[in-house]
Structures are given as C-alpha cells and as structure tokens.
Design a protein around this motif. Structure first.
Motif, PDB file in Angstrom:
ATOM      1  N   ALA A  97       0.826  -1.180   0.328  1.00  0.00           N
ATOM      2  CA  ALA A  97      -0.196   0.066  -0.548  1.00  0.00           C
ATOM      3  C   ALA A  97       0.750   1.435  -0.186  1.00  0.00           C
ATOM      4  CB  ALA A  97      -0.879  -0.648   1.544  1.00  0.00           C
ATOM      5  N   LEU A  98       0.547   2.345  -1.192  1.00  0.00           N
ATOM      6  CA  LEU A  98       0.989   3.870  -0.606  1.00  0.00           C
ATOM      7  C   LEU A  98       1.076   4.087   1.130  1.00  0.00           C
ATOM      8  CD1 LEU A  98       3.362   5.655  -2.676  1.00  0.00           C
ATOM      9  CD2 LEU A  98       0.975   6.563  -2.784  1.00  0.00           C
ATOM     10  N   VAL A  99       1.828   4.432   1.528  1.00  0.00           N
ATOM     11  CA  VAL A  99       2.024   4.793   3.411  1.00  0.00           C
ATOM     12  C   VAL A  99       2.382   6.621   3.288  1.00  0.00           C
ATOM     13  CG1 VAL A  99       2.416   5.060   5.632  1.00  0.00           C
ATOM     14  CG2 VAL A  99       2.322   2.772   3.997  1.00  0.00           C
ATOM     15  N   ARG A 100       1.762   7.140   3.931  1.00  0.00           N
ATOM     16  CA  ARG A 100       1.854   8.838   3.020  1.00  0.00           C
ATOM     17  C   ARG A 100       2.429   8.968   4.944  1.00  0.00           C
ATOM     18  NH1 ARG A 100      -2.594  12.896   1.545  1.00  0.00           N
ATOM     19  NH2 ARG A 100      -2.272  11.796   0.125  1.00  0.00           N
ATOM     20  N   ARG A 101       2.962   9.952   4.624  1.00  0.00           N
ATOM     21  CA  ARG A 101       3.882  10.147   6.284  1.00  0.00           C
ATOM     22  C   ARG A 101       4.530  12.070   6.651  1.00  0.00           C
ATOM     23  NH1 ARG A 101      10.477   8.340   7.678  1.00  0.00           N
ATOM     24  NH2 ARG A 101      10.428   9.453   5.469  1.00  0.00           N
ATOM     25  N   GLY A 102       4.060  12.300   7.237  1.00  0.00           N
ATOM     26  CA  GLY A 102       3.800  13.996   7.904  1.00  0.00           C
ATOM     27  C   GLY A 102       5.060  13.773   8.451  1.00  0.00           C
ATOM     28  N   LEU A 103       5.319  15.380   7.640  1.00  0.00           N
ATOM     29  CA  LEU A 103       7.469  15.524   8.137  1.00  0.00           C
ATOM     30  C   LEU A 103       7.132  16.910   8.442  1.00  0.00           C
ATOM     31  CD1 LEU A 103       9.144  14.478   4.724  1.00  0.00           C
ATOM     32  CD2 LEU A 103       8.773  13.117   6.866  1.00  0.00           C
ATOM     33  N   ILE A 104       5.962  17.820   8.473  1.00  0.00           N
ATOM     34  CA  ILE A 104       6.284  19.054   8.868  1.00  0.00           C
ATOM     35  C   ILE A 104       4.900  19.726   8.718  1.00  0.00           C
ATOM     36  CG2 ILE A 104       7.443  21.255   8.775  1.00  0.00           C
ATOM     37  CD1 ILE A 104       9.921  20.447   7.791  1.00  0.00           C
ATOM     38  N   GLY A 105       4.721  20.189   9.891  1.00  0.00           N
ATOM     39  CA  GLY A 105       3.073  21.075  10.314  1.00  0.00           C
ATOM     40  C   GLY A 105       3.438  22.064  10.306  1.00  0.00           C
ATOM     41  N   ILE A 106       2.517  23.458   9.749  1.00  0.00           N
ATOM     42  CA  ILE A 106       2.667  24.607   9.596  1.00  0.00           C
ATOM     43  C   ILE A 106       1.209  25.133  10.288  1.00  0.00           C
ATOM     44  CG2 ILE A 106       3.622  27.472   9.194  1.00  0.00           C
ATOM     45  CD1 ILE A 106       5.824  25.140   8.467  1.00  0.00           C
ATOM     46  N   GLU A 107       1.000  25.831  11.096  1.00  0.00           N
ATOM     47  CA  GLU A 107      -0.205  26.811  10.947  1.00  0.00           C
ATOM     48  C   GLU A 107      -0.408  28.655  10.850  1.00  0.00           C
ATOM     49  OE1 GLU A 107      -3.902  27.568  13.811  1.00  0.00           O
ATOM     50  OE2 GLU A 107      -3.013  25.982  14.167  1.00  0.00           O
ATOM     51  N   LEU A 108      -0.325  28.043   9.541  1.00  0.00           N
ATOM     52  CA  LEU A 108      -0.167  29.977   9.360  1.00  0.00           C
ATOM     53  C   LEU A 108      -1.255  31.048   9.686  1.00  0.00           C
ATOM     54  CD1 LEU A 108       1.778  32.889   7.486  1.00  0.00           C
ATOM     55  CD2 LEU A 108       0.959  31.124   5.743  1.00  0.00           C
ATOM     56  N   ARG A 109      -1.575  31.685  10.716  1.00  0.00           N
ATOM     57  CA  ARG A 109      -2.386  32.666  11.010  1.00  0.00           C
ATOM     58  C   ARG A 109      -1.763  33.670   9.942  1.00  0.00           C
ATOM     59  NH1 ARG A 109      -2.032  31.692  17.459  1.00  0.00           N
ATOM     60  NH2 ARG A 109      -2.467  28.859  17.421  1.00  0.00           N
ATOM     61  N   HIS A 110      -3.151  34.478   9.438  1.00  0.00           N
ATOM     62  CA  HIS A 110      -3.643  35.249   8.836  1.00  0.00           C
ATOM     63  C   HIS A 110      -3.656  36.671   9.563  1.00  0.00           C
ATOM     64  CE1 HIS A 110      -2.880  32.759   5.367  1.00  0.00           C
ATOM     65  NE2 HIS A 110      -3.618  32.258   5.876  1.00  0.00           N
ATOM     66  N   ARG A 111      -3.380  37.991   9.217  1.00  0.00           N
ATOM     67  CA  ARG A 111      -3.567  39.250   9.857  1.00  0.00           C
ATOM     68  C   ARG A 111      -4.618  40.095   9.291  1.00  0.00           C
ATOM     69  NH1 ARG A 111       0.415  42.413   9.483  1.00  0.00           N
ATOM     70  NH2 ARG A 111       1.622  41.928   8.461  1.00  0.00           N
ATOM     71  N   GLY A 112      -5.671  39.933   8.125  1.00  0.00           N
ATOM     72  CA  GLY A 112      -6.556  40.367   7.385  1.00  0.00           C
ATOM     73  C   GLY A 112      -7.418  41.282   8.585  1.00  0.00           C
TER      74      GLY A 112
END
Length: 369
Positions: free
Chosen positions: A72-87
C-alpha cells in the motif's frame, strides 16, 4: 531530503553537515551536492483558510501493511505549520487611516470637494487584507521549497455557493433523509461558525438542529443571517418565539448571538475571492499544482479519525493512502519536534583560569536532544 533525527545528529556530530536553519530545523550536507545524490522528493499540501492556513510536508512510500500483508502507499507527515493571517488587523488599520484622512480633509480643506471613486485598478487587484493572505502563503511556500525538494503542491480548493447557502438553507435539514450537497455545505458552515455548540445554551457534544432566529411564521427567511444551531431542548423551548423573547433573562447571550449574526459571510467571501488567485500564484513557482475538493479532505479526515485542525486538514488533502502515524516521544513535558530556548549558566572552574561566570542562550530541538 528529510531524514531521521538520529541520522541528523550523526551527520552533525561527524562534521559532514551544518545547521542551515533553526525553524524548521534544516541541515545542509558539505561533502556532496544534490546532483550526485538520489533524492526521492516530498509533497507540499495546503489547507487555505480565511484566518489561518495549514501547511504540511509529506512523503509517500510503498510499504507492506500489516496484518493484511499486501502493499500500500503510505503517507507520512514530516512538517506541519499553521500560518495565521493578519487580515483583520490590516482591515482595521486601513479603516483607521481612512478616518484620519477624512478628518484632515474636513478640518483643513473644507473647500475641496470629495474625491469620486473613479480611479482605475489593475487586473487582479485585491484589498490589502485579502492580498496579505496570498502573499504570506506564497512567501512561506517559496521558503519551504528551498529547504526541501518539493515535487508537487496539493491545494484544497473550496468554492462556497452563497446563492445556495441563502436560498436553499433548509432544503436538506436534519430531518431530510437524503441531504443535497448545498444542504450539507450550509450545515458544515454553521457547525464551523458556531463551533459545534448550541447558540442559546452553549451545549456541546449533543445533537444540533438548524434553528431560525426569527421564526418563519413571523416573516423569517432561510438566509444564513437568520440561522443558528440549537440543541433539541432549546429548539423545542424556543418554538415560534423571537430570540428577544426567548433570551430576555440572558442579555449577554442575546448580545453575543446578535453580534455573530451581523457578518456571517465575511470569511466565505474572502475564500471565494482568493481561492483562484492563490492557485495561480502557486503555479508560478515551477512546481505542478493539484487542486482537491473540501469534501475529499473531510472524508479522508473522518476515515483516519483525525481531529479538526488546519495542519491535519493539510495532511489529509488529496488522494489519501494509508496514514503512518509516528510515535511521539515525551520527555519531561517536551515532545518530539518542539523548539526549545534555554538559558544555561556556566560557572568557570579552576581549570578554565577565569573567575567570572557566564551564560548564553542555547536553542535546540527536542528531536536533537
């Protein structure tokens, strides 16, 4: 190419690599170049939002899945970022500047007629509060493409039909056995807007119904500005009474509900305005860009039983194979990947020949130490 933290410590300790950046932690090899290396590459996935954008860097590798014993094709998360906008801050600043200019014109230049809104704008112009969302996202994507060999960019592209939201809000309510796509969108919008809680009592974790603030028998419409979520006891207790009569003994709750109903479609309008321009801006980076629907992301997240967040939505964007969940190590309250800044005092001993004490900031990651 991302590697295991133990491998990174080995490369740094032997002198074969140097630290290129602290956040995200990046090392650079000194003894060979990319042309002489086998680099499989990674994928960059985005979950755009009106107030925050989730970004995830993943890799996909074929593996044997147990206990089935098949590939099976396995996905692995390496980096996670939450970018908060200043709108919101940018919009407030622009309105403040407009007020200053209006006051200066009326105080010092009373003879000057108001300037008409006849100035032309170039194609693709956006207000600064919306342009900020695109510029900040593309800027971060450009930097991540320099730190990692990104081969593909996957973007969740959601289009909210405001006509269907306002005209067919109750076409597929909770009592409809076969809800339509428009009905499911309006319910998902209300769940996100009211944070899956009752608008009248704040109850969570219970069944919620779509409720008319002004009853239909008193002239209420099916627009989103007249819809909230209510639990079954509150829905039955309110009945055909107006919200002022139902919440007469709770003025704070009444004011909170009214304030949230005044501008319910601002986030939807921001998403509809910037979704195509964001994909167009990402396409200029020279990396193939693939778009996916929001329903696909929600289905992937529900199948893998992931909580709702921008980073996990970015991880679930696109065709979803098996998800490989890494084991997070926690040591003295610190988890793998945490960025730690420590001030470590060092007192010189007799061997150093100095009687002064010194201290300096030491920055490291929990994955290194």
């Amino acid at each position: 190419m991302p590697c295991h933290p133990a491998r990174a410590r080995e490369l740094l300790g032997s002198g074969r690599a140097v630290v290129a950046r602290r956040a995200p932690f990046t090392i650079r090899l000194k003894d060979r170049s990319r042309a002489g290396s086998a680099v499989p590459g990674v994928q960059l996935r985005l979950d755009p939002g009106s107030r925050a954008t989730g970004i995830a860097i993943t890799d996909e590798l074929p593996r044997i899945v147990a206990p089935e014993g098949r590939g099976a094709l396995v996905r692995r998360g390496l980096i996670g970022i939450e970018l908060r906008h200043r709108g919101g801050q940018i919009h407030t600043g622009m309105m403040r500047r407009a007020g200053y200019r209006r006051r200066r014109r009326s105080a010092n230049l009373r003879y000057r007629a108001p300037r008409r809104d006849n100035r032309s704008r170039p194609d693709g112009w956006l207000p600064p509060a919306l342009r900020h969302r695109i510029d900040s996202t593309t800027s971060l994507v450009t930097r991540l493409c320099r730190y990692a060999p990104v081969l593909e960019i996957h973007v969740e592209q959601v289009a909210f039909d405001t006509t269907a939201i306002t005209a067919a809000a109750m076409a597929s309510g909770p009592r409809d056995p076969e809800p339509t796509h428009a009905g499911s969108d309006i319910r998902e919008f209300l769940l996100a807007a009211w944070k899956r809680s009752c608008a009248y009592c704040g109850a969570t974790g219970v069944r919620l119904n779509v409720e008319h603030v002004i009853p239909r028998s008193r002239g209420g419409s099916n627009r989103v500005t007249n819809l909230v979520l209510a639990c079954i006891p509150c829905n039955q207790a309110k009945g055909v009474t107006c919200i002022e009569e139902f919440l007469v003994d709770r003025p704070a709750r009444l004011e909170s509900v009214k304030n949230q109903l005044r501008k319910p479609l601002h986030d939807v309008a921001a998403m509809n305005t910037t979704r195509l321009l964001l994909v167009k801006a990402l396409a200029t980076r020279g990396v193939p860009v693939h778009t996916w629907s929001g329903g696909r992301t929600a289905w992937n997240r529900q199948v893998m039983r992931l909580p709702k967040s921008h980073t996990l939505d970015a991880l679930a964007t696109g065709g979803f194979p098996r998800l490989l969940r890494p084991r997070g190590k926690i040591h003295h309250g610190y988890s793998t990947g945490d960025l730690v800044a420590a001030l470590v005092p060092r007192e010189s001993g007799p061997a150093s020949g100095s009687g002064a004490s010194r201290s300096g900031p030491v920055v490291s990651t929990a994955s290194q130490r």
